[in-house]
Design an enzyme around this catalytic site. Sequence first.
Site, PDB file in Angstrom:
ATOM      1  N   THR A 162     -45.303  62.113  50.582  1.00 35.01           N
ATOM      2  CA  THR A 162     -46.444  61.815  49.713  1.00 35.01           C
ATOM      3  C   THR A 162     -47.240  60.609  50.209  1.00 35.01           C
ATOM      4  O   THR A 162     -46.684  59.722  50.877  1.00 35.01           O
ATOM      5  CB  THR A 162     -45.919  61.525  48.283  1.00 35.01           C
ATOM      6  OG1 THR A 162     -46.960  60.963  47.502  1.00 35.01           O
ATOM      7  CG2 THR A 162     -44.757  60.546  48.269  1.00 35.01           C
ATOM      8  N   ASP A 163     -48.513  60.563  49.829  1.00 30.74           N
ATOM      9  CA  ASP A 163     -49.345  59.392  50.174  1.00 30.74           C
ATOM     10  C   ASP A 163     -48.831  58.118  49.502  1.00 30.74           C
ATOM     11  O   ASP A 163     -49.156  57.011  49.929  1.00 30.74           O
ATOM     12  CB  ASP A 163     -50.818  59.642  49.799  1.00 30.74           C
ATOM     13  CG  ASP A 163     -51.064  59.962  48.329  1.00 30.74           C
ATOM     14  OD1 ASP A 163     -50.097  60.008  47.543  1.00 30.74           O
ATOM     15  OD2 ASP A 163     -52.243  60.165  47.966  1.00 30.74           O
ATOM     16  N   GLU A 164     -48.016  58.286  48.440  1.00 32.72           N
ATOM     17  CA  GLU A 164     -47.559  57.108  47.694  1.00 32.72           C
ATOM     18  C   GLU A 164     -46.655  56.196  48.526  1.00 32.72           C
ATOM     19  O   GLU A 164     -46.430  55.049  48.158  1.00 32.72           O
ATOM     20  CB  GLU A 164     -46.834  57.523  46.405  1.00 32.72           C
ATOM     21  CG  GLU A 164     -47.748  58.285  45.482  1.00 32.72           C
ATOM     22  CD  GLU A 164     -47.296  58.309  44.031  1.00 32.72           C
ATOM     23  OE1 GLU A 164     -46.407  57.528  43.659  1.00 32.72           O
ATOM     24  OE2 GLU A 164     -47.853  59.117  43.268  1.00 32.72           O
ATOM     25  N   TYR A 224     -40.014  55.977  42.383  1.00 25.39           N
ATOM     26  CA  TYR A 224     -40.292  57.287  43.000  1.00 25.39           C
ATOM     27  C   TYR A 224     -40.771  57.117  44.442  1.00 25.39           C
ATOM     28  O   TYR A 224     -40.216  57.708  45.370  1.00 25.39           O
ATOM     29  CB  TYR A 224     -41.363  58.041  42.184  1.00 25.39           C
ATOM     30  CG  TYR A 224     -41.991  59.183  42.951  1.00 25.39           C
ATOM     31  CD1 TYR A 224     -41.263  60.331  43.238  1.00 25.39           C
ATOM     32  CD2 TYR A 224     -43.304  59.111  43.429  1.00 25.39           C
ATOM     33  CE1 TYR A 224     -41.833  61.379  43.971  1.00 25.39           C
ATOM     34  CE2 TYR A 224     -43.878  60.144  44.153  1.00 25.39           C
ATOM     35  CZ  TYR A 224     -43.135  61.276  44.427  1.00 25.39           C
ATOM     36  OH  TYR A 224     -43.693  62.301  45.159  1.00 25.39           O
ATOM     37  N   LYS A 262     -39.052  58.234  48.103  1.00 25.20           N
ATOM     38  CA  LYS A 262     -39.694  59.133  49.068  1.00 25.20           C
ATOM     39  C   LYS A 262     -39.822  58.452  50.435  1.00 25.20           C
ATOM     40  O   LYS A 262     -39.611  59.089  51.469  1.00 25.20           O
ATOM     41  CB  LYS A 262     -41.080  59.568  48.562  1.00 25.20           C
ATOM     42  CG  LYS A 262     -41.071  60.446  47.327  1.00 25.20           C
ATOM     43  CD  LYS A 262     -40.397  61.795  47.539  1.00 25.20           C
ATOM     44  CE  LYS A 262     -41.177  62.720  48.438  1.00 25.20           C
ATOM     45  NZ  LYS A 262     -40.521  64.060  48.554  1.00 25.20           N
TER      46      LYS A 262
HETATM   47  P1  NAD Z   1     -41.885  69.458  40.936  1.00 29.30           P
HETATM   48  O1  NAD Z   1     -41.227  68.377  40.141  1.00 29.30           O
HETATM   49  O2  NAD Z   1     -42.869  70.359  40.287  1.00 29.30           O
HETATM   50  O3  NAD Z   1     -40.777  70.389  41.601  1.00 29.30           O
HETATM   51  C1  NAD Z   1     -39.587  69.891  42.146  1.00 29.30           C
HETATM   52  C2  NAD Z   1     -38.588  71.040  42.222  1.00 29.30           C
HETATM   53  O4  NAD Z   1     -37.386  70.530  42.820  1.00 29.30           O
HETATM   54  C3  NAD Z   1     -38.190  71.619  40.851  1.00 29.30           C
HETATM   55  O5  NAD Z   1     -38.247  73.023  40.889  1.00 29.30           O
HETATM   56  C4  NAD Z   1     -36.768  71.134  40.648  1.00 29.30           C
HETATM   57  O6  NAD Z   1     -35.970  72.029  39.886  1.00 29.30           O
HETATM   58  C5  NAD Z   1     -36.274  71.028  42.085  1.00 29.30           C
HETATM   59  N1  NAD Z   1     -35.160  70.075  42.245  1.00 29.30           N
HETATM   60  C6  NAD Z   1     -35.071  68.824  41.725  1.00 29.30           C
HETATM   61  N2  NAD Z   1     -33.888  68.276  42.057  1.00 29.30           N
HETATM   62  C7  NAD Z   1     -33.231  69.178  42.819  1.00 29.30           C
HETATM   63  C8  NAD Z   1     -31.973  69.203  43.466  1.00 29.30           C
HETATM   64  N3  NAD Z   1     -31.154  68.153  43.408  1.00 29.30           N
HETATM   65  N4  NAD Z   1     -31.616  70.292  44.171  1.00 29.30           N
HETATM   66  C9  NAD Z   1     -32.447  71.377  44.235  1.00 29.30           C
HETATM   67  N5  NAD Z   1     -33.634  71.430  43.622  1.00 29.30           N
HETATM   68  C10 NAD Z   1     -34.037  70.343  42.932  1.00 29.30           C
HETATM   69  O7  NAD Z   1     -42.535  68.702  42.168  1.00 29.30           O
HETATM   70  P2  NAD Z   1     -43.833  69.080  43.023  1.00 29.30           P
HETATM   71  O8  NAD Z   1     -45.006  68.428  42.423  1.00 29.30           O
HETATM   72  O9  NAD Z   1     -43.826  70.520  43.310  1.00 29.30           O
HETATM   73  O10 NAD Z   1     -43.508  68.288  44.375  1.00 29.30           O
HETATM   74  C11 NAD Z   1     -42.799  68.917  45.439  1.00 29.30           C
HETATM   75  C12 NAD Z   1     -42.652  67.913  46.574  1.00 29.30           C
HETATM   76  O11 NAD Z   1     -43.944  67.488  47.002  1.00 29.30           O
HETATM   77  C13 NAD Z   1     -41.911  66.649  46.161  1.00 29.30           C
HETATM   78  O12 NAD Z   1     -41.084  66.271  47.229  1.00 29.30           O
HETATM   79  C14 NAD Z   1     -43.006  65.622  45.960  1.00 29.30           C
HETATM   80  O13 NAD Z   1     -42.538  64.344  46.257  1.00 29.30           O
HETATM   81  C15 NAD Z   1     -44.035  66.072  46.978  1.00 29.30           C
HETATM   82  N6  NAD Z   1     -45.455  65.773  46.683  1.00 29.30           N
HETATM   83  C16 NAD Z   1     -45.985  66.086  45.466  1.00 29.30           C
HETATM   84  C17 NAD Z   1     -47.345  65.883  45.241  1.00 29.30           C
HETATM   85  C18 NAD Z   1     -47.998  66.226  43.932  1.00 29.30           C
HETATM   86  O14 NAD Z   1     -49.160  65.864  43.698  1.00 29.30           O
HETATM   87  N7  NAD Z   1     -47.342  66.933  43.024  1.00 29.30           N
HETATM   88  C19 NAD Z   1     -48.149  65.332  46.267  1.00 29.30           C
HETATM   89  C20 NAD Z   1     -47.552  65.009  47.486  1.00 29.30           C
HETATM   90  C21 NAD Z   1     -46.211  65.255  47.688  1.00 29.30           C
HETATM   91  O1  DAU Z   2     -50.176  61.054  45.292  1.00 30.60           O
HETATM   92  C1  DAU Z   2     -49.190  62.027  45.327  1.00 30.60           C
HETATM   93  C2  DAU Z   2     -48.348  61.930  44.079  1.00 30.60           C
HETATM   94  O2  DAU Z   2     -49.167  62.393  43.009  1.00 30.60           O
HETATM   95  C3  DAU Z   2     -47.060  62.725  44.155  1.00 30.60           C
HETATM   96  O3  DAU Z   2     -46.251  62.181  45.160  1.00 30.60           O
HETATM   97  C4  DAU Z   2     -46.327  62.702  42.803  1.00 30.60           C
HETATM   98  O4  DAU Z   2     -45.194  63.537  42.868  1.00 30.60           O
HETATM   99  C5  DAU Z   2     -47.275  63.215  41.744  1.00 30.60           C
HETATM  100  O5  DAU Z   2     -46.654  63.151  40.475  1.00 30.60           O
HETATM  101  C6  DAU Z   2     -48.569  62.402  41.730  1.00 30.60           C
HETATM  102  O6  DAU Z   2     -48.340  61.039  41.275  1.00 30.60           O
HETATM  103  P1  DAU Z   2     -49.372  60.287  40.303  1.00 30.60           P
HETATM  104  O7  DAU Z   2     -48.645  59.209  39.621  1.00 30.60           O
HETATM  105  O8  DAU Z   2     -50.623  59.956  41.010  1.00 30.60           O
HETATM  106  O9  DAU Z   2     -49.699  61.525  39.305  1.00 30.60           O
HETATM  107  P2  DAU Z   2     -49.806  61.632  37.713  1.00 30.60           P
HETATM  108  O10 DAU Z   2     -50.347  62.995  37.425  1.00 30.60           O
HETATM  109  O11 DAU Z   2     -48.573  61.188  37.028  1.00 30.60           O
HETATM  110  O12 DAU Z   2     -50.952  60.573  37.402  1.00 30.60           O
HETATM  111  C7  DAU Z   2     -52.230  60.638  37.996  1.00 30.60           C
HETATM  112  C8  DAU Z   2     -53.034  59.451  37.516  1.00 30.60           C
HETATM  113  O13 DAU Z   2     -53.305  59.611  36.112  1.00 30.60           O
HETATM  114  C9  DAU Z   2     -52.311  58.115  37.632  1.00 30.60           C
HETATM  115  O14 DAU Z   2     -53.232  57.108  37.972  1.00 30.60           O
HETATM  116  C10 DAU Z   2     -51.758  57.873  36.236  1.00 30.60           C
HETATM  117  C11 DAU Z   2     -52.789  58.535  35.337  1.00 30.60           C
HETATM  118  N1  DAU Z   2     -52.272  59.116  34.067  1.00 30.60           N
HETATM  119  C12 DAU Z   2     -51.211  59.963  34.144  1.00 30.60           C
HETATM  120  C13 DAU Z   2     -50.689  60.517  32.993  1.00 30.60           C
HETATM  121  C14 DAU Z   2     -49.493  61.432  33.068  1.00 30.60           C
HETATM  122  C15 DAU Z   2     -52.888  58.829  32.866  1.00 30.60           C
HETATM  123  O15 DAU Z   2     -53.883  58.086  32.823  1.00 30.60           O
HETATM  124  N2  DAU Z   2     -52.367  59.387  31.740  1.00 30.60           N
HETATM  125  C16 DAU Z   2     -51.288  60.202  31.737  1.00 30.60           C
HETATM  126  O16 DAU Z   2     -50.846  60.644  30.644  1.00 30.60           O
END
Ligand code: NAD
Ligand code: DAU
Length: 340
Positions: free
Chosen positions: A125-127, A153, A157
Amino acid sequence: MKILVTGGAGFIGGNYALTMVKRYPEEEYVVLDALTYAGNLETLESIMNEPNFKFIKGDIRDRAFIYDLFEKEKFDVVINFAAESHVDRSIEEPDIFVSTNVMGVQVLLDACRKYNVSRFHQVSTDEVYGDLPLDRPDLLFTEETPLHTSSPYSASKASADLLTLAYYRTFQLPVTISRCSNNYGPYHFPEKLIPLMISRALANESLPVYGEGANVRDWLYVTDHCNAIDLIVKKGKVGEVYNIGGHNEKTNLEVVKTILKELDKPESLIHFVKDRPGHDLRYAMDPTKIQNELGWEPEYTFDTGIKKTIEWYLNNKDWWEHIINGEYKDYYAKMYKERP
Ligand code: NAD
Ligand code: DAU
């Protein structure tokens, strides 16, 4: 080619499996997922009976189970999406983030070594780069930006990225890493900003915006991320990190207002609440490397992607309504009660 997709019942892994199983009938896809609160088998319903697809329930932290699975299945490629992914939950309960996102990845790396997997791809992730200032739009994260994490988190990562690179350098394990910006699209769990705001706005409930809503995220439609990972796995250089992002920076307030406008709901639903501790100000990716080296380009802009996403949530209420009517109610009450 046999590909293991861990975390494939979650948001991005699910979209990956749905896209690739149909696109590549000659490749075999196995989804492994522990089905935590974030995993949902309904996401995979449309491919469950495809001949090149199989689902297995299991935990990436369970070494004996993972070794057994690798021995039996003989995977060529492992793509790790499995993770605890929500920043707010990591602030409440960091342990599980270290356990899954670090220790779980180590188990997968060991299994890939032991069973000679020809590619381990870590979805990052970019985080991991921390945040950028709001008043320097010229600054973007590149692959050379130092790791500088803010939340449990993002720290977990970044740890996984370092372990992955260590297995490349020390053991010559063929690895790649992708670091993507914020995704949005179908099957996104409604704890995250965009699906949370869509589902609450549709119910005419208040929309909790943290702080002043000025934090900036760089949004990418989920299938654009999936296509980038597919390219990296097939054509990327071993040992390399690739940033993924589509230059779609928006403040949180802009995102919420766009959703309200699309749904024809009033801005009076917006409710500013207590900020997230350690809240990263701005993320912005420089995707030049993946564009130049692998020819990746995103298909969606934020405008086209958000319309498609809202349409999906309107047409697929069954998928998300029973999530928000279940245990999620307790989650919401607990997480937001201290954010008056
Ligand atoms: P998500 O939380 O929707 O899905 C995660 C999945 O992993 C779930 O299905 C969960 O059941 C499974 N899981 C959790 N723990 C596990 C374990 N111990 N063994 C097997 N399975 C397990 O997450 P997402 O948003 O789909 O993110 C997927 C990946 O992409 C993550 O690694 C996250 O860090 C990365 N990522 C997410 C975003 C975003 O914006 N959502 C952006 C960049 C990177
Ligand atoms: O940047 C990539 C990441 O993006 C991934 O690695 C993470 O898995 C994914 O959850 C996401 O993280 P963020 O913290 O950026 O996403 P989230 O949707 O939780 O929040 C997006 C922005 O919105 C953040 O600045 C917090 C704000 N927010 C979020 C929630 C849930 C609110 O203002 N209100 C809310 O209720």
